[in-house]
Design an enzyme around this catalytic site. Sequence first.
Site, PDB file in Angstrom:
ATOM      1  N   HIS A 191     -12.610  -5.865   6.611  1.00 56.32           N
ATOM      2  CA  HIS A 191     -13.130  -5.597   5.269  1.00 56.32           C
ATOM      3  C   HIS A 191     -14.399  -4.749   5.333  1.00 56.32           C
ATOM      4  O   HIS A 191     -15.211  -4.780   4.402  1.00 56.32           O
ATOM      5  CB  HIS A 191     -13.416  -6.910   4.530  1.00 56.32           C
ATOM      6  CG  HIS A 191     -12.207  -7.758   4.319  1.00 56.32           C
ATOM      7  ND1 HIS A 191     -11.722  -8.597   5.291  1.00 56.32           N
ATOM      8  CD2 HIS A 191     -11.371  -7.876   3.266  1.00 56.32           C
ATOM      9  CE1 HIS A 191     -10.639  -9.212   4.837  1.00 56.32           C
ATOM     10  NE2 HIS A 191     -10.405  -8.790   3.607  1.00 56.32           N
ATOM     11  N   GLN A 206      -7.166  -2.011  -1.912  1.00 57.67           N
ATOM     12  CA  GLN A 206      -8.200  -3.036  -2.053  1.00 57.67           C
ATOM     13  C   GLN A 206      -9.315  -2.917  -1.015  1.00 57.67           C
ATOM     14  O   GLN A 206     -10.495  -3.078  -1.328  1.00 57.67           O
ATOM     15  CB  GLN A 206      -7.553  -4.415  -1.993  1.00 57.67           C
ATOM     16  CG  GLN A 206      -8.431  -5.514  -2.524  1.00 57.67           C
ATOM     17  CD  GLN A 206      -7.639  -6.791  -2.754  1.00 57.67           C
ATOM     18  OE1 GLN A 206      -7.416  -7.566  -1.813  1.00 57.67           O
ATOM     19  NE2 GLN A 206      -7.201  -7.017  -3.982  1.00 57.67           N
ATOM     20  N   PHE A 207      -8.945  -2.625   0.225  1.00 60.87           N
ATOM     21  CA  PHE A 207      -9.925  -2.408   1.295  1.00 60.87           C
ATOM     22  C   PHE A 207      -9.423  -1.280   2.186  1.00 60.87           C
ATOM     23  O   PHE A 207      -8.224  -1.190   2.478  1.00 60.87           O
ATOM     24  CB  PHE A 207     -10.122  -3.668   2.150  1.00 60.87           C
ATOM     25  CG  PHE A 207     -10.830  -4.792   1.453  1.00 60.87           C
ATOM     26  CD1 PHE A 207     -12.219  -4.860   1.441  1.00 60.87           C
ATOM     27  CD2 PHE A 207     -10.114  -5.777   0.807  1.00 60.87           C
ATOM     28  CE1 PHE A 207     -12.876  -5.891   0.794  1.00 60.87           C
ATOM     29  CE2 PHE A 207     -10.758  -6.815   0.161  1.00 60.87           C
ATOM     30  CZ  PHE A 207     -12.146  -6.882   0.152  1.00 60.87           C
ATOM     31  N   ALA A 208     -10.349  -0.451   2.649  1.00 59.71           N
ATOM     32  CA  ALA A 208      -9.966   0.682   3.494  1.00 59.71           C
ATOM     33  C   ALA A 208      -9.213   0.239   4.741  1.00 59.71           C
ATOM     34  O   ALA A 208      -8.344   0.961   5.237  1.00 59.71           O
ATOM     35  CB  ALA A 208     -11.210   1.471   3.901  1.00 59.71           C
ATOM     36  N   ASP A 209      -9.524  -0.937   5.249  1.00 63.33           N
ATOM     37  CA  ASP A 209      -8.894  -1.412   6.487  1.00 63.33           C
ATOM     38  C   ASP A 209      -7.391  -1.630   6.331  1.00 63.33           C
ATOM     39  O   ASP A 209      -6.674  -1.733   7.330  1.00 63.33           O
ATOM     40  CB  ASP A 209      -9.550  -2.719   6.925  1.00 63.33           C
ATOM     41  CG  ASP A 209     -11.054  -2.587   7.032  1.00 63.33           C
ATOM     42  OD1 ASP A 209     -11.560  -2.381   8.142  1.00 63.33           O
ATOM     43  OD2 ASP A 209     -11.728  -2.674   5.984  1.00 63.33           O
ATOM     44  N   TYR A 210      -6.910  -1.716   5.097  1.00 66.86           N
ATOM     45  CA  TYR A 210      -5.479  -1.920   4.848  1.00 66.86           C
ATOM     46  C   TYR A 210      -4.811  -0.660   4.326  1.00 66.86           C
ATOM     47  O   TYR A 210      -3.693  -0.705   3.803  1.00 66.86           O
ATOM     48  CB  TYR A 210      -5.282  -3.083   3.879  1.00 66.86           C
ATOM     49  CG  TYR A 210      -5.855  -4.368   4.414  1.00 66.86           C
ATOM     50  CD1 TYR A 210      -5.293  -4.996   5.523  1.00 66.86           C
ATOM     51  CD2 TYR A 210      -6.993  -4.940   3.843  1.00 66.86           C
ATOM     52  CE1 TYR A 210      -5.842  -6.157   6.040  1.00 66.86           C
ATOM     53  CE2 TYR A 210      -7.540  -6.108   4.359  1.00 66.86           C
ATOM     54  CZ  TYR A 210      -6.957  -6.708   5.454  1.00 66.86           C
ATOM     55  OH  TYR A 210      -7.501  -7.855   5.973  1.00 66.86           O
ATOM     56  N   GLU A 247       0.815  -1.213   0.000  1.00 66.35           N
ATOM     57  CA  GLU A 247       0.000   0.000   0.000  1.00 66.35           C
ATOM     58  C   GLU A 247       0.849   1.264   0.000  1.00 66.35           C
ATOM     59  O   GLU A 247       0.467   2.279  -0.592  1.00 66.35           O
ATOM     60  CB  GLU A 247      -0.950   0.005   1.200  1.00 66.35           C
ATOM     61  CG  GLU A 247      -2.113  -0.963   1.095  1.00 66.35           C
ATOM     62  CD  GLU A 247      -1.758  -2.401   1.462  1.00 66.35           C
ATOM     63  OE1 GLU A 247      -2.612  -3.280   1.285  1.00 66.35           O
ATOM     64  OE2 GLU A 247      -0.625  -2.621   1.946  1.00 66.35           O
TER      65      GLU A 247
END
Length: 696
Positions: A486, A439-443, A417
């Site tokens: 996710h 890919q996902f906000a959590d990452y 990221e």
Amino acid sequence: MKTTLPTAVVVSDNNFLALPLRAYRLMCMTRRMAALYDERREVAGKYVHSTSRGHEAIQIAAGFQLQSYDFASPYYRDEALLLSVGITPFELMLQLMAKRDDPFSGGRSYYGHPSLRREGFPTIPHQSAATGMQAIPATGMAHGIAYLESQGLLQSNHKPVVLCSLGDGSVTEGEVAEALQMAVLKHLPIVYLIQDNDWGISATGDEMRAMNAYEYALGFKGLERMQVDGSDFDASHDTMKAAFDYVRKNRGPVLVHAKCPLLGHHTSGVRKEWYRGDNLTEHSKDDPFGKLETSLKNKGVSEKELRTILEEAEKVVVNDFERASHSPDPEVDDFDSYEFADTPIKEERGKRTGHGNEKITMVDAALHAVDEIMRRHPESIFYGQDVGGRLGGVFREAATLAQKYGDQRVFNTPIQEAYIIGSTAGMSAVGVKPIVEIQFADYFWTGFNQLVIELSKSCYLSKGKFPVQSLIRVPVGAYGGGGPYHSGSIESTLLTIRGIKVVYPSNAADMKGLLKASFYDPNPVIVLEHKGLYWSKVPGTLDAKTIEPDEDYVIPLGKANRVLAATEECIARAESAVVLAYGMGVYWAGEAAKNFPGRIEILDLRSLNPIDWEAITTSVKTHGRVMVLTEEPVLNSFAESLSGRIASQCFRYLDAPIQIVGSANVPAVPLNLDLEKRMLPNAEKVTTALNNLLTY
């Protein structure tokens, strides 16, 4: 103007001496500059700075390789490198003293933090604190150059090279590993110069690392390695020339490890007297100045010639210092200019209903927007995890793009990221227009450093020379069983950062219009895309499907949309309220509003920074009752901040306390569907809150 040799030195019949004599003059300057800064600490010591003492030979050798069509990313000790490409001591001192005419930042950034876009000079984009973080933007520049070359878009027959300069201590940064990984994976035209003086601040190399950078580089297959005595100018010049020649010919990466002494302070704020002791005496034995002086004498240069160069160089330094110290300070009223570069999209354009009567999903609207951008703009590229041809994105948001545009333009990245976000700064600097996806906000958090340090500050600190055109797409939000990694919402954290824009579409037409406008915006823009709205499969979200706008449709950032209006009768009787919402909140509010016919206005913010404060205040004044609706936990959120601003600036128009509805204040979205439902807002919770608001 470029630095030239003093006229007293004649080298026409000894061309082999031209470069070392020029290097000697520059070393005379750097040595005198460092000494003068100590002597005049009442002036030079006002702001923290570092000097290049001990590193001059390798820095000058590297600078001599840079051409006007090259790009560089120096680190904070590289003043000799800057002198070697033609920056004058006077210009450096303007930055040292934070003066108005500092050519890099106008007094906004530290000494040795250049940003240079000047004809006849290599391009040097805005520099961060440069302790490893610059490796990713620099590699992004090389990545962008490689892309332009692959498409025949480079407007030159030259072979540009990127120089990324790093201190050895910074090589332990994880972001440096991400940069090296991509450089070898994509075979990029970049030279990594690692200057190793065996010190961090007070920590030694043995304390900080298991191996030096040359040994570490062995783990990156395809990375050519060289090492050199960085205190020896002749050896340094030969090595740096070989490195640049290799990259110009082979278009692949090289790492040069240069061992250097540290002869000055780490910075003026951490002084050598405090802890160096005998170590400083040992390092002084390898002083590049003395080595080069001895070498020149052995080559036949007289003591008199060297003395003439020394005296003239030192005179320039002293005179430049006096000029700089009496130069004007910045205009304080200009302190807030260049937060953003001006955007060309200032009004809604194109047809919002441009493709017949069939409605499309948000995910298809996004796909079509990117497709149309890439078809029209060959300088645009799209990358992220799993967006390549094999899958086309985990939400199919990139389906068919790789097949249409090839894997040079649409490609998968490693799980990096930081590289995905930070590389866009380098891409932008060379003229590539990146669209990237987390890919996902959590990452998102592993890329947060690059967003804050590199992207957000570039326009402001370079005084507009290097805005970062970066479109970052981030799927957000809970959508039924996504669980704690996710389902996250991150807008509140993003909105604490100045220098970036954040938009949040809630339907297909807005998705397309905002994506297009975000691409054309010359600043970093993050588009938050709610996964639960992508396909309108979540009950109550069918209106997220809309007729598709035409290819020219754009929505200016910072314009809210009134998706539901209250009746004039209810407003006149003071029986109405406005709900300020975005994303999924628009649909929770819409369902709840059915219980209060004619009494509810829903204002879809669409853009969180910039925000449509005019539309908000108009609605607050109209209704006197306000709800702010968010999917995030309420405590310390953007919703609370917005509520506080409304209360502060619109207090006399309020007929009731502002209601804030959001998720419960827990650390994550739980996996179990019943637990998730209990945590999140919904139409029923909004209905209860609206009833309280309207009956206050």
